[in-house]
Design an enzyme around this catalytic site. Structure first.
Site, PDB file in Angstrom:
ATOM      1  N   LYS A   1       0.835  -1.206   0.000  1.00  0.00           N
ATOM      2  CA  LYS A   1       0.000   0.000   0.000  1.00  0.00           C
ATOM      3  C   LYS A   1       0.870   1.257   0.000  1.00  0.00           C
ATOM      4  O   LYS A   1       0.631   2.200  -0.748  1.00  0.00           O
ATOM      5  CB  LYS A   1      -0.928   0.008   1.234  1.00  0.00           C
ATOM      6  CG  LYS A   1      -2.062  -1.019   1.126  1.00  0.00           C
ATOM      7  CD  LYS A   1      -2.789  -1.242   2.452  1.00  0.00           C
ATOM      8  CE  LYS A   1      -3.755  -2.425   2.338  1.00  0.00           C
ATOM      9  NZ  LYS A   1      -4.372  -2.809   3.616  1.00  0.00           N
TER      10      LYS A   1
ATOM     11  N   GLN B   1      -4.224  -1.490  10.040  1.00  0.00           N
ATOM     12  CA  GLN B   1      -4.162  -2.815   9.421  1.00  0.00           C
ATOM     13  C   GLN B   1      -4.653  -3.889  10.394  1.00  0.00           C
ATOM     14  O   GLN B   1      -4.211  -3.951  11.542  1.00  0.00           O
ATOM     15  CB  GLN B   1      -2.715  -3.101   8.979  1.00  0.00           C
ATOM     16  CG  GLN B   1      -2.528  -4.408   8.248  1.00  0.00           C
ATOM     17  CD  GLN B   1      -3.221  -4.451   6.880  1.00  0.00           C
ATOM     18  OE1 GLN B   1      -3.206  -3.481   6.124  1.00  0.00           O
ATOM     19  NE2 GLN B   1      -3.846  -5.579   6.574  1.00  0.00           N
TER      20      GLN B   1
ATOM     21  N   ASP C   1     -10.841   2.930   4.803  1.00  0.00           N
ATOM     22  CA  ASP C   1     -11.161   1.502   4.740  1.00  0.00           C
ATOM     23  C   ASP C   1     -12.671   1.283   4.767  1.00  0.00           C
ATOM     24  O   ASP C   1     -13.144   0.180   4.489  1.00  0.00           O
ATOM     25  CB  ASP C   1     -10.524   0.760   5.932  1.00  0.00           C
ATOM     26  CG  ASP C   1      -9.312  -0.065   5.520  1.00  0.00           C
ATOM     27  OD1 ASP C   1      -9.176  -0.355   4.316  1.00  0.00           O
ATOM     28  OD2 ASP C   1      -8.517  -0.413   6.412  1.00  0.00           O
TER      29      ASP C   1
END
Ligand code: NAD
Length: 292
Positions: A52, A96, A119
């Protein structure tokens, strides 16, 4: 049979974003800035976050990786989250998953400012998504919708069977596929570990979206001819003959199912790369919304 090439489409999306970022720079505007918080040293998470951050650099975004030790307390992680919420330089960030066991994941995700939640995991954003409102759609379901759109896969009136009801893939994609729109307008069945007659259901499906994480679970005798297959699964299977000591496989017995399918995503190179591209897209949207 046509391969839904997520790698190719994700590269197109990244090129489109690169052009937009270059224009932002020319206008003297601040470029999008994505931060990623990683707690601990889980191998897969390190790979995902690394890729990412690398993608951000390639397309001209600013990026910040905050790598915290495994023993970080929930309190310290929450402090970090609040700092990111209050940092005007950061347009969006991700925490994450999975987090270490001693940290309450829900509590952390709830603390993320919904305006920076690229997200799309915060209940505010999930709720807006379910109500057809403008929001951040989780990157994986967003990526699946974009892939279907760019390949003009007809989803209207089709029977879509989603396997897996996770909050990040199965549940949201089942909602998106049933919504008014194109792609969308599908009749959706959401199957999960307690579903009794899965094969009966998948045999009726025009589209199967598999997100359970069991290698080669979906076999050729479970689908009908002409089916569209979206394989979300990513499993690392140990294999000493490989340099990394494992290989990556999806939920679908690709070799045999692809012979019956009209469209199918490969693993790797299908949904995975789309997920990263859509995270970048969400970060761009966050920047634009903060500018507006
Ligand atoms: P999860 O691991 O949280 O849950 C699995 C789901 O599968 C559950 O809802 C469960 O009910 C269902 N399930 C399990 N066994 C089943 C069975 N025998 N029959 C029917 N349903 C069954 O789900 P997740 O986090 O969405 O992950 C699923 C897979 O997708 C994993 O392999 C994960 O690595 C992968 N994934 C890929 C991406 C990507 O970018 N491609 C993103 C997220 C997750």
């Amino acid at each position: 049979m046509e391969i839904l090439d997520g790698k190719k489409v994700s590269n197109q999306i990244k090129e489109e974003i690169t052009v937009e970022v270059a224009q932002m720079k020319e206008r003297g505007e601040k470029v999008p800035h994505l931060a990623a918080v990683l707690v601990g040293n889980d191998g897969a998470s390190l790979t995902y976050v690394g890729s990412k951050v690398r993608s951000c650099k390639k397309i001209g975004f600013e990026s910040t990786l905050i790598h915290l030790p495994e023993e970080t307390t929930e309190e310290d992680l929450l402090k970090q989250v609040h700092q990111l919420n209050n940092d005007p330089a950061i347009d969006g960030y991700i925490v994450q998953l999975p987090l270490p066991k001693h940290i309450d994941e829900e509590k952390v995700l709830m603390a993320v400012d919904p305006d920076k939640d690229v997200d799309g995991f915060h209940p505010t954003n999930f709720g807006k998504m379910a109500l057809d409102m403008e929001t951040f759609i989780s990157a994986t379901p967003f990526g699946i919708m974009e892939l279907l759109k760019r390949y003009k896969v007809d989803t209207e009136g089709k029977h879509t069977v989603v396997i897996g009801r996770s909050h990040i893939v199965g549940r949201p994609i089942s909602i998106l596929m049933s919504q008014k729109g194109n792609p969308g307008n599908s009749t959706v069945t959401l199957a999960h570990s307690r579903t009794k007659n899965l094969k009966e259901l998948t045999l009726q499906a025009d589209i199967v979206i598999s997100a359970l994480g069991v290698p080669k679970f979906l076999k050729a005798d479970m689908v009908k001819d002409g089916v569209t297959i979206i394989d979300v699964g990513i499993t690392r299977v140990p294999d000493e003959s490989k340099e990394k000591g494992y290989y990556i496989t999806g939920d679908v017995d690709f070799e045999n199912v692809s012979k019956k399918a009209s469209y199918i995503t490969p693993v790797p190179g299908g949904v995975g790369p789309m997920t990263i591209a859509m995270l970048l897209k969400n970060t761009l949207l966050a920047r634009e919304r903060h500018n507006a």
